[in-house]
Design an enzyme around this catalytic site. Sequence first.
Site, PDB file in Angstrom:
ATOM      1  N   LYS A   1       7.507  77.328  -1.052  1.00 44.35           N
ATOM      2  CA  LYS A   1       6.610  76.979   0.057  1.00 44.35           C
ATOM      3  C   LYS A   1       6.418  78.164   0.994  1.00 44.35           C
ATOM      4  O   LYS A   1       5.320  78.382   1.526  1.00 44.35           O
ATOM      5  CB  LYS A   1       7.148  75.752   0.792  1.00 44.35           C
ATOM      6  CG  LYS A   1       7.012  74.461  -0.020  1.00 44.35           C
ATOM      7  CD  LYS A   1       7.352  73.208   0.763  1.00 44.35           C
ATOM      8  CE  LYS A   1       8.817  72.966   0.874  1.00 44.35           C
ATOM      9  NZ  LYS A   1       9.146  71.588   1.366  1.00 44.35           N
TER      10      LYS A   1
ATOM     11  N   GLU B   1       9.712  65.182  18.347  1.00 43.69           N
ATOM     12  CA  GLU B   1       8.820  64.503  17.404  1.00 43.69           C
ATOM     13  C   GLU B   1       8.607  63.055  17.831  1.00 43.69           C
ATOM     14  O   GLU B   1       9.553  62.362  18.208  1.00 43.69           O
ATOM     15  CB  GLU B   1       9.422  64.554  15.999  1.00 43.69           C
ATOM     16  CG  GLU B   1       8.508  63.960  14.925  1.00 43.69           C
ATOM     17  CD  GLU B   1       8.976  64.349  13.539  1.00 43.69           C
ATOM     18  OE1 GLU B   1       8.954  65.571  13.238  1.00 43.69           O
ATOM     19  OE2 GLU B   1       9.372  63.458  12.775  1.00 43.69           O
TER      20      GLU B   1
ATOM     21  N   THR C   1       4.364  62.063  13.637  1.00 43.89           N
ATOM     22  CA  THR C   1       4.608  61.848  12.211  1.00 43.89           C
ATOM     23  C   THR C   1       3.466  61.095  11.521  1.00 43.89           C
ATOM     24  O   THR C   1       2.681  60.384  12.148  1.00 43.89           O
ATOM     25  CB  THR C   1       5.885  61.037  11.991  1.00 43.89           C
ATOM     26  OG1 THR C   1       5.724  59.747  12.599  1.00 43.89           O
ATOM     27  CG2 THR C   1       7.073  61.722  12.598  1.00 43.89           C
TER      28      THR C   1
ATOM     29  N   HIS D   1      15.019  70.403  16.705  1.00 43.52           N
ATOM     30  CA  HIS D   1      13.858  69.521  16.711  1.00 43.52           C
ATOM     31  C   HIS D   1      14.372  68.087  16.784  1.00 43.52           C
ATOM     32  O   HIS D   1      15.045  67.611  15.869  1.00 43.52           O
ATOM     33  CB  HIS D   1      13.040  69.737  15.435  1.00 43.52           C
ATOM     34  CG  HIS D   1      11.754  68.971  15.389  1.00 43.52           C
ATOM     35  ND1 HIS D   1      10.677  69.265  16.197  1.00 43.52           N
ATOM     36  CD2 HIS D   1      11.365  67.924  14.611  1.00 43.52           C
ATOM     37  CE1 HIS D   1       9.678  68.444  15.917  1.00 43.52           C
ATOM     38  NE2 HIS D   1      10.077  67.618  14.969  1.00 43.52           N
TER      39      HIS D   1
ATOM     40  N   SER E   1      12.119  71.329  20.499  1.00 36.50           N
ATOM     41  CA  SER E   1      10.894  70.593  20.200  1.00 36.50           C
ATOM     42  C   SER E   1      11.207  69.120  19.968  1.00 36.50           C
ATOM     43  O   SER E   1      12.357  68.748  19.715  1.00 36.50           O
ATOM     44  CB  SER E   1      10.212  71.198  18.967  1.00 36.50           C
ATOM     45  OG  SER E   1      11.113  71.265  17.873  1.00 36.50           O
TER      46      SER E   1
ATOM     47  N   GLY F   1       5.257  64.149   1.369  1.00 35.35           N
ATOM     48  CA  GLY F   1       5.233  62.731   1.722  1.00 35.35           C
ATOM     49  C   GLY F   1       5.872  61.882   0.639  1.00 35.35           C
ATOM     50  O   GLY F   1       6.064  62.316  -0.502  1.00 35.35           O
ATOM     51  N   ASP F   2       6.194  60.655   0.994  1.00 29.94           N
ATOM     52  CA  ASP F   2       6.839  59.723   0.069  1.00 29.94           C
ATOM     53  C   ASP F   2       5.954  58.512  -0.165  1.00 29.94           C
ATOM     54  O   ASP F   2       5.054  58.201   0.622  1.00 29.94           O
ATOM     55  CB  ASP F   2       8.179  59.247   0.637  1.00 29.94           C
ATOM     56  CG  ASP F   2       9.161  60.390   0.822  1.00 29.94           C
ATOM     57  OD1 ASP F   2       9.240  61.243  -0.082  1.00 29.94           O
ATOM     58  OD2 ASP F   2       9.834  60.424   1.871  1.00 29.94           O
TER      59      ASP F   2
ATOM     60  N   PHE G   1      16.973  54.820   8.810  1.00 35.57           N
ATOM     61  CA  PHE G   1      16.318  56.119   8.647  1.00 35.57           C
ATOM     62  C   PHE G   1      17.117  57.024   7.719  1.00 35.57           C
ATOM     63  O   PHE G   1      16.549  57.781   6.925  1.00 35.57           O
ATOM     64  CB  PHE G   1      16.109  56.787  10.004  1.00 35.57           C
ATOM     65  CG  PHE G   1      14.886  56.311  10.725  1.00 35.57           C
ATOM     66  CD1 PHE G   1      13.622  56.781  10.377  1.00 35.57           C
ATOM     67  CD2 PHE G   1      14.987  55.383  11.745  1.00 35.57           C
ATOM     68  CE1 PHE G   1      12.491  56.329  11.033  1.00 35.57           C
ATOM     69  CE2 PHE G   1      13.861  54.927  12.412  1.00 35.57           C
ATOM     70  CZ  PHE G   1      12.604  55.403  12.050  1.00 35.57           C
TER      71      PHE G   1
ATOM     72  N   ASP H   1      16.177  72.244  -4.340  1.00 33.44           N
ATOM     73  CA  ASP H   1      15.613  72.097  -3.000  1.00 33.44           C
ATOM     74  C   ASP H   1      15.414  73.462  -2.341  1.00 33.44           C
ATOM     75  O   ASP H   1      14.387  73.718  -1.697  1.00 33.44           O
ATOM     76  CB  ASP H   1      16.528  71.242  -2.117  1.00 33.44           C
ATOM     77  CG  ASP H   1      16.562  69.787  -2.538  1.00 33.44           C
ATOM     78  OD1 ASP H   1      15.625  69.345  -3.228  1.00 33.44           O
ATOM     79  OD2 ASP H   1      17.529  69.096  -2.166  1.00 33.44           O
TER      80      ASP H   1
ATOM     81  N   ALA I   1       4.025  69.763  -1.894  1.00 32.14           N
ATOM     82  CA  ALA I   1       3.814  70.398  -0.593  1.00 32.14           C
ATOM     83  C   ALA I   1       3.449  71.867  -0.720  1.00 32.14           C
ATOM     84  O   ALA I   1       2.748  72.411   0.138  1.00 32.14           O
ATOM     85  CB  ALA I   1       5.074  70.250   0.264  1.00 32.14           C
TER      86      ALA I   1
END
Length: 305
Positions: free
Chosen positions: A182, A31, A62, A282, A29, A122-123, A233, A175, A142
């Site tokens: 989730k 992005e 995104t 991905h 996939s 999100g940040d 990044f 984490d 989330a």
Amino acid sequence: MPGRTASYSRPRTPTIAELLESGGRPLFSFEFFPPKDELQQRQLWQAVRELESLGPDFVSVTYGASGSTRDRTIRATEAIAQHTTLRSVAHLTCASQSRDQLRRVIGSYAAAGIRHILAIRGDMPGGPRVPWERHPEGLANATELVAMVRELGDFCVGVAAFPEPHPEHSDPDLDAQILVDKAKAGATYAITQLFFTAEDYFALVHRVRALGCELPIIPGIMPITNVAQVTRFAELSGAALPESVTARIAEADGAEQVRQVGIAIATELCEALLAGGAPGLHFFTQNRSRATREIYANLRPRARR
């Protein structure tokens, strides 16, 4: 521009969760990010068309920090869903958005026929090291967002995962527990943030499996074609550029050799991940297809087994 005026009318296709459950082969996939002007619009659609020919299992677009690109993300995601053959995954964050705003976005995705949502906390602007601030009428995390999406429609929901500790807490066990939470809320797969060593990915998978959770975790891959860009990044996501990577890049002579070394590093990482049983790959494309197509070509004998 998409270049097609008619939208596709397709029969029901398997969800990403169903593809992963079948286990027939690793998924591939891509992005993209939403374009901000006409030049970026053309660049996005050139990348979409070139990568569409590879037959990816899905693509996504995104969100910016605090949902700053929300409207452009929605438009790009809907256009890909309507004007290509691609399975389109909609990003959604709860940063700086009220519950009503989130419901409207989810409704717009549903109206466009989009069945997949990647639900991310999100940040804040500036990245994950900036303290999180909950919207006064919004959601806390989330996990709550996953629950909302599942309540509002028949969506296949993905979430984010962190091979390296999220910089907010620097606690890999936490984490893993959050990822399990989730999954309990309704997530059916996860995609990781970028990372550079296979050991970090497999350690995350081990921690999650030790908690009794079998959630499929797809590695997120960013080819190094521009050192400054990838470094930025990596800093934003909390990922570290290991010495094994920086040393090889430092030996490269000129931009093209840096790109070639970056392709080789990414190919080796992907091979190690697939050999270890990763359910897919991905690719973070940055709206350019060349590096991703080259890596995919290197992997092709394994990619379509």
